[in-house]
Design a protein around this motif. Sequence first.
Motif, PDB file in Angstrom:
ATOM      1  N   GLU A 126       0.830  -1.199   0.000  1.00  0.00           N
ATOM      2  CA  GLU A 126       0.000   0.000   0.000  1.00  0.00           C
ATOM      3  C   GLU A 126       0.871   1.258   0.000  1.00  0.00           C
ATOM      4  OE1 GLU A 126      -3.594   2.083   2.617  1.00  0.00           O
ATOM      5  OE2 GLU A 126      -2.733   0.159   3.233  1.00  0.00           O
ATOM      6  N   GLN A 127       1.952   1.236   0.783  1.00  0.00           N
ATOM      7  CA  GLN A 127       2.852   2.392   0.815  1.00  0.00           C
ATOM      8  C   GLN A 127       3.552   2.577  -0.527  1.00  0.00           C
ATOM      9  OE1 GLN A 127       5.284   2.792   4.319  1.00  0.00           O
ATOM     10  NE2 GLN A 127       6.929   3.797   3.201  1.00  0.00           N
ATOM     11  N   PHE A 171       2.368   1.694  -3.448  1.00  0.00           N
ATOM     12  CA  PHE A 171       1.361   2.212  -4.374  1.00  0.00           C
ATOM     13  C   PHE A 171       1.163   3.708  -4.166  1.00  0.00           C
ATOM     14  CE2 PHE A 171      -3.083   3.310  -5.241  1.00  0.00           C
ATOM     15  CZ  PHE A 171      -3.165   2.986  -6.593  1.00  0.00           C
ATOM     16  N   ASN A 172       1.065   4.142  -2.919  1.00  0.00           N
ATOM     17  CA  ASN A 172       0.875   5.565  -2.629  1.00  0.00           C
ATOM     18  C   ASN A 172       2.072   6.390  -3.083  1.00  0.00           C
ATOM     19  OD1 ASN A 172      -1.628   5.090  -1.467  1.00  0.00           O
ATOM     20  ND2 ASN A 172      -0.784   4.823   0.611  1.00  0.00           N
ATOM     21  N   THR A 173       3.262   5.828  -2.921  1.00  0.00           N
ATOM     22  CA  THR A 173       4.465   6.534  -3.367  1.00  0.00           C
ATOM     23  C   THR A 173       4.458   6.738  -4.875  1.00  0.00           C
ATOM     24  OG1 THR A 173       5.753   5.621  -1.527  1.00  0.00           O
ATOM     25  CG2 THR A 173       6.992   6.455  -3.425  1.00  0.00           C
ATOM     26  N   ARG A 220       1.813   6.743  -6.822  1.00  0.00           N
ATOM     27  CA  ARG A 220       0.705   7.625  -7.189  1.00  0.00           C
ATOM     28  C   ARG A 220       1.063   9.091  -6.938  1.00  0.00           C
ATOM     29  NH1 ARG A 220      -4.777   6.596  -4.071  1.00  0.00           N
ATOM     30  NH2 ARG A 220      -3.372   7.233  -2.371  1.00  0.00           N
ATOM     31  N   GLU A 221       1.711   9.378  -5.810  1.00  0.00           N
ATOM     32  CA  GLU A 221       2.070  10.755  -5.488  1.00  0.00           C
ATOM     33  C   GLU A 221       3.157  11.292  -6.411  1.00  0.00           C
ATOM     34  OE1 GLU A 221       3.205  10.626  -1.448  1.00  0.00           O
ATOM     35  OE2 GLU A 221       1.175  10.258  -0.683  1.00  0.00           O
ATOM     36  N   SER A 222       4.063  10.409  -6.838  1.00  0.00           N
ATOM     37  CA  SER A 222       5.145  10.862  -7.720  1.00  0.00           C
ATOM     38  C   SER A 222       4.705  10.966  -9.169  1.00  0.00           C
ATOM     39  CB  SER A 222       6.341   9.914  -7.621  1.00  0.00           C
ATOM     40  OG  SER A 222       5.993   8.612  -8.065  1.00  0.00           O
TER      41      SER A 222
END
Length: 514
Positions: free
Chosen positions: A136-137, A139-141, A143-145
């Motif tokens: 999950e982390q 994926f979030n990384t 998505r944010e980048s």
Amino acid sequence: MHEKLRKFLEANGLRADASDKEAWDFYAKLKKDGIEYSGPEKADSGATEGARSVATGNMHRGSDGDDDDGVDGDGQRGDNSAGGRDMDVDALVADAIRRERERCTAIEDACAVAGIGAEQAREMVDSGMTIDMAREQIFNTLRESGRSFGAGASVSVGVESRDKFRRAVEDGISLRAGINVEDPADGSREFRSRALHEIARECLERAGGGTRGMSRLQVVGRALASGSTSDFPQLMSAVAGKTLIRAYNEWPQTWRPFVGVTDANDFKDIHAIKMSEAPDLQGMDENGEYKTAKFSDSGETYRVITKGIKVPLTRQMIVNDDLRAFTRIPQLFGTAARRMEGDAVYSLITSNPTMSDGVALFHADHSNLGSAAALDSTGLAAGRAMMRRQKGANGASLDVTPAFLLVAVEDELDAEILLRSAALPDDNKSAGVYNPWAGKLTPIADPHLSGTKWYLLAHPNQYPVIEVAYLMGEAQPYVDEQLDFNSDALVIKVRHDFGAGVVDHIGAYLNPGA
């Protein structure tokens, strides 16, 4: 992993920067060898906090939900006697270790696929997060980048810890050797003060090799061994290469302004085509068609040649921390490569070679050999006039303009005064007489030139006289390293692919001097 267990493992040879996964693997090997941690924290040494909770829960509660205090739901005592309970604990610990390894591997693999560096992956592992939390982390990384991920995605992997280490060591040794580093890598100051054998030891340990109990000589020998996976040979070669290129670039190259430069694709003959002047523009004929220009050409030939040398840098030099050997020797190689270029260029001027037309470069038939005259305003005027009256192959006036004055070093001062004084330096002229040579020619003095001879050369963009070529555009020496199995030495090899040749006589003039 418990802090005291970690210290116990490090005391038995575990690297300080090892991950938890590596620590558990190391502990498993120790147990096979009969070495086991016996501190008060043994109960939680084989698992993470989650695994410990599972182990403790299983010890107190049976699979049927009854309290597992040795009596089952029917009031009968089960198999969990003291001996059985110890057996269950060992099994639980082994299972926890297995699951911890799987967790660490899964997180590291997920980070590698996503293009996330090893340091961030290790942070996720050490934090104790599950694989689902790590994914999950990740994926979030992503998505944010705004980085794409999946089929056809272009993933840019950051600089790994190994690359950072190599940069820090390379910059640190370079700074210690006196080489200017514009933006030193983080940690380079630490390695600036460390001995070479200490750096060799760290390189070995980072590559997974143990060095406990090894002497300096053994460490260096292992680091230089042909089968070694350490970065030490490449690091020392990189420093030697930097030193060589620095010396090469800083050595005077007085010939560079007046030569043409080209690339060579191989070692075959280079045919430098000398084109005739373009014919005058002509009017169209009765049908309104343009006339076709015709050129004549003749060619000069030269080729690129390879010169090189090698020198062994021994393990004794490293043990003695003789950094000067790793810097001074390559520095000498760099200046030697530049001298080779200068020798090749100036020999074409001083030897007055015969060209493809059977006539020497400087010859009366080429209209570029003047009568003996002193280096003064009058002599320069005569030489300039002869150059401006040069004719092309088809008889057209070329109006060649001299740009450089070449003299021996003994005449350097006279040339500087003649060409850069505000007033004409002539005994028969007053101090207020304008100097027509001021700023018109660039004086060049070089030890390859001797006597009172002086030369005028046109700018290579107008009429090149000499052309130099580098193989595949490599306009500097190439440095390579090889480990010598027979002598335990790091052999530094330098080669330089360079060629020079005369391409035309039109832009050159020689005066024998007074």
